[in-house]
Motif scaffolding. Structure first.
Motif, PDB file in Angstrom:
ATOM      1  N   ALA A 152       0.840  -1.205   0.000  1.00 37.52           N
ATOM      2  CA  ALA A 152       0.000   0.000   0.000  1.00 37.52           C
ATOM      3  C   ALA A 152       0.873   1.252   0.000  1.00 37.52           C
ATOM      4  N   HIS A 153       0.257   2.365  -0.364  1.00 37.63           N
ATOM      5  CA  HIS A 153       0.974   3.631  -0.539  1.00 37.63           C
ATOM      6  C   HIS A 153       0.093   4.783  -0.085  1.00 37.63           C
ATOM      7  N   LEU A 210      -2.531   4.895   9.231  1.00 32.26           N
ATOM      8  CA  LEU A 210      -2.500   4.350   7.878  1.00 32.26           C
ATOM      9  C   LEU A 210      -2.935   2.888   7.941  1.00 32.26           C
ATOM     10  N   THR A 211      -4.183   2.654   7.549  1.00 27.95           N
ATOM     11  CA  THR A 211      -4.810   1.347   7.713  1.00 27.95           C
ATOM     12  C   THR A 211      -4.598   0.503   6.467  1.00 27.95           C
ATOM     13  N   ASN A 212      -3.980  -0.642   6.624  1.00 30.33           N
ATOM     14  CA  ASN A 212      -3.777  -1.525   5.472  1.00 30.33           C
ATOM     15  C   ASN A 212      -5.140  -1.921   4.901  1.00 30.33           C
ATOM     16  N   PRO A 213      -5.304  -1.850   3.567  1.00 26.84           N
ATOM     17  CA  PRO A 213      -6.619  -2.155   2.969  1.00 26.84           C
ATOM     18  C   PRO A 213      -7.005  -3.636   2.988  1.00 26.84           C
ATOM     19  N   SER A 258      -3.996  -1.884  11.588  1.00 24.90           N
ATOM     20  CA  SER A 258      -2.567  -2.085  11.322  1.00 24.90           C
ATOM     21  C   SER A 258      -2.164  -1.633   9.927  1.00 24.90           C
ATOM     22  N   THR A 259      -0.901  -1.211   9.806  1.00 26.61           N
ATOM     23  CA  THR A 259      -0.347  -0.862   8.495  1.00 26.61           C
ATOM     24  C   THR A 259       0.274  -2.106   7.859  1.00 26.61           C
ATOM     25  N   ARG A 274       1.490  -6.314   9.542  1.00 27.69           N
ATOM     26  CA  ARG A 274       1.055  -7.201  10.638  1.00 27.69           C
ATOM     27  C   ARG A 274       1.451  -6.717  12.036  1.00 27.69           C
ATOM     28  N   THR A 275       2.670  -6.233  12.190  1.00 26.63           N
ATOM     29  CA  THR A 275       3.179  -5.916  13.530  1.00 26.63           C
ATOM     30  C   THR A 275       3.281  -4.418  13.814  1.00 26.63           C
ATOM     31  N   LEU A 276       3.144  -3.591  12.768  1.00 29.58           N
ATOM     32  CA  LEU A 276       3.409  -2.153  12.917  1.00 29.58           C
ATOM     33  C   LEU A 276       2.223  -1.319  12.467  1.00 29.58           C
ATOM     34  N   VAL A 277       2.101  -0.160  13.091  1.00 31.29           N
ATOM     35  CA  VAL A 277       1.134   0.828  12.609  1.00 31.29           C
ATOM     36  C   VAL A 277       1.890   2.132  12.365  1.00 31.29           C
ATOM     37  N   ALA A 278       1.587   2.765  11.247  1.00 32.05           N
ATOM     38  CA  ALA A 278       2.172   4.070  10.943  1.00 32.05           C
ATOM     39  C   ALA A 278       1.059   5.100  10.957  1.00 32.05           C
ATOM     40  N   ALA A 279       1.407   6.340  11.267  1.00 31.01           N
ATOM     41  CA  ALA A 279       0.418   7.417  11.289  1.00 31.01           C
ATOM     42  C   ALA A 279       1.107   8.719  10.907  1.00 31.01           C
ATOM     43  N   TYR A 280       0.373   9.591  10.258  1.00 33.03           N
ATOM     44  CA  TYR A 280       0.844  10.971  10.110  1.00 33.03           C
ATOM     45  C   TYR A 280       0.353  11.746  11.315  1.00 33.03           C
TER      46      TYR A 280
END
Ligand code: GTQ
Ligand code: FE2
Length: 312
Positions: free
Chosen positions: A41-42, A71-74, A81-82, A84-90
């Motif tokens: 994803a992007h 940033l939610t993985n589609p 989650s972004t 499996r183990t990590l979540v990213a956010a702005y």
């Protein structure tokens, strides 16, 4: 004593006791190689920034303790989650605002994209966050953020919250004083990796990473935190990384430059501030158009600790 004359009767009896025969599963429990469940994803910073700016007018820090956009993985069914183990956010903060102090078991880090005059206070140490810096908030460290100005500040957070969800040891609390008192203002800290220092180390690097995943790459910390590794990559215009896949889950943040990346079946055209999700076992390759710096945040330390790190 029940008598079971048929297989069907046997399976009914097994199910009745909340068991399942290993030879008779609804779903396989073992398979030959990772399934790459999460999707590549992007997220484009050019699309996100106006939303953060609008949120800056509509959502003040009384409503939101943090003005962050996850940033939610589609992947179907995923809500957070972004990878499996990590979540990213702005996240953004405006001059005069304060993000209240709290602490949690998940490890966190911030990659600063834009803006001067914002500080983070970690366990009483107040340190400035500047563009290109990576700042760590390890597990159970108090942290708050405050923007003095002149700029609104924008960054990317990466946390291991989904790993903590999986393993269950979630603890979270607010600081009793809302904003943790500053014990000391510090110019440098083991928790702050400065952009100038990364540039200096990349300049000094003589050999490129053997596997060709980047032209140059340095690691921040060794690793940065118990569960999260951070690498800064430099690649010049025209560079093609080799096609790679690894069991490690990763999130890439673009600090500068532009290019395209093929991740799994998708191709993404990226530029400054963008974030890419590279889930476990998705083959990926970068093609660089303008001299670029990427920050690769991964769960490599977790994979390595358990001998689960394959590929790279
Ligand atoms: O800045 O402390 O994006 O606790 C998610 C959870 C940021 C933070 C996030 C957090 C933070
Ligand atoms: Fe936090």
């Amino acid at each position: 004593m029940i008598t079971m004359k048929t297989l069907e009767e046997l399976y009914v009896a097994i199910e009745h006791l909340n068991m399942e025969g290993g030879w008779h599963r609804r779903q396989p429990s073992l398979w030959p190689e990772p399934k790459a469940n999460f999707l590549s994803a992007h997220w484009r910073y050019a699309e996100v920034k106006p939303i953060l700016e609008a949120a800056g007018h509509l959502v003040d820090h009384h409503l939101a303790e943090r003005r962050n956009l996850t940033l939610t993985n589609p992947l179907q069914g995923n809500w957070y989650s972004t990878v499996r183990t990590l979540v990213a956010a702005y996240q953004s903060i405006k001059p005069g605002e304060n993000a209240l102090s709290h602490r949690h078991t998940p490890n966190a880090l911030r990659i600063i994209l834009e803006g001067h005059g914002t500080y983070t206070v970690v366990n009483g140490m107040r340190v400035e966050m500047r563009p290109g810096d990576v700042l760590l908030t390890p597990s159970w460290h108090w942290h708050s953020h405050e923007a003095i100005g002149p700029d609104e500040c924008f960054w990317v957070d990466v946390l291991d919250v989904p790993l903590v969800h999986l393993l269950e040891p979630m603890f979270f609390e607010h600081h009793p004083e809302r904003c943790e008192p500053v014990k000391e203002n510090v110019a440098s800290s083991p928790l702050a990796f400065r952009w100038e220092n990364s540039v200096h180390r990349l300049d000094a690097q003589t050999e490129s990473p053997a596997n060709g995943t980047a032209e140059r790459e340095i690691e921040l910390g060794s690793p940065a935190m118990k569960t999260i590794a951070v690498h800064v990559q430099r690649m010049s215009a025209g560079f093609d990384s080799t096609l790679h896949k690894t069991t490690a889950n990763a999130v890439f943040t673009v600090l500068s430059g532009s290019g395209t990346s093929r991740i799994g079946d998708h191709e993404f055209k990226w530029s400054k501030g963008d974030v890419l999700a590279v889930p476990s076992w998705q083959p990926y390759q970068h093609h660089v158009m303008e001299d670029a710096h990427l920050v690769r945040v991964s769960d490599e330390p977790v994979m390595r600790a358990f001998d689960f790190l394959y590929g790279r």
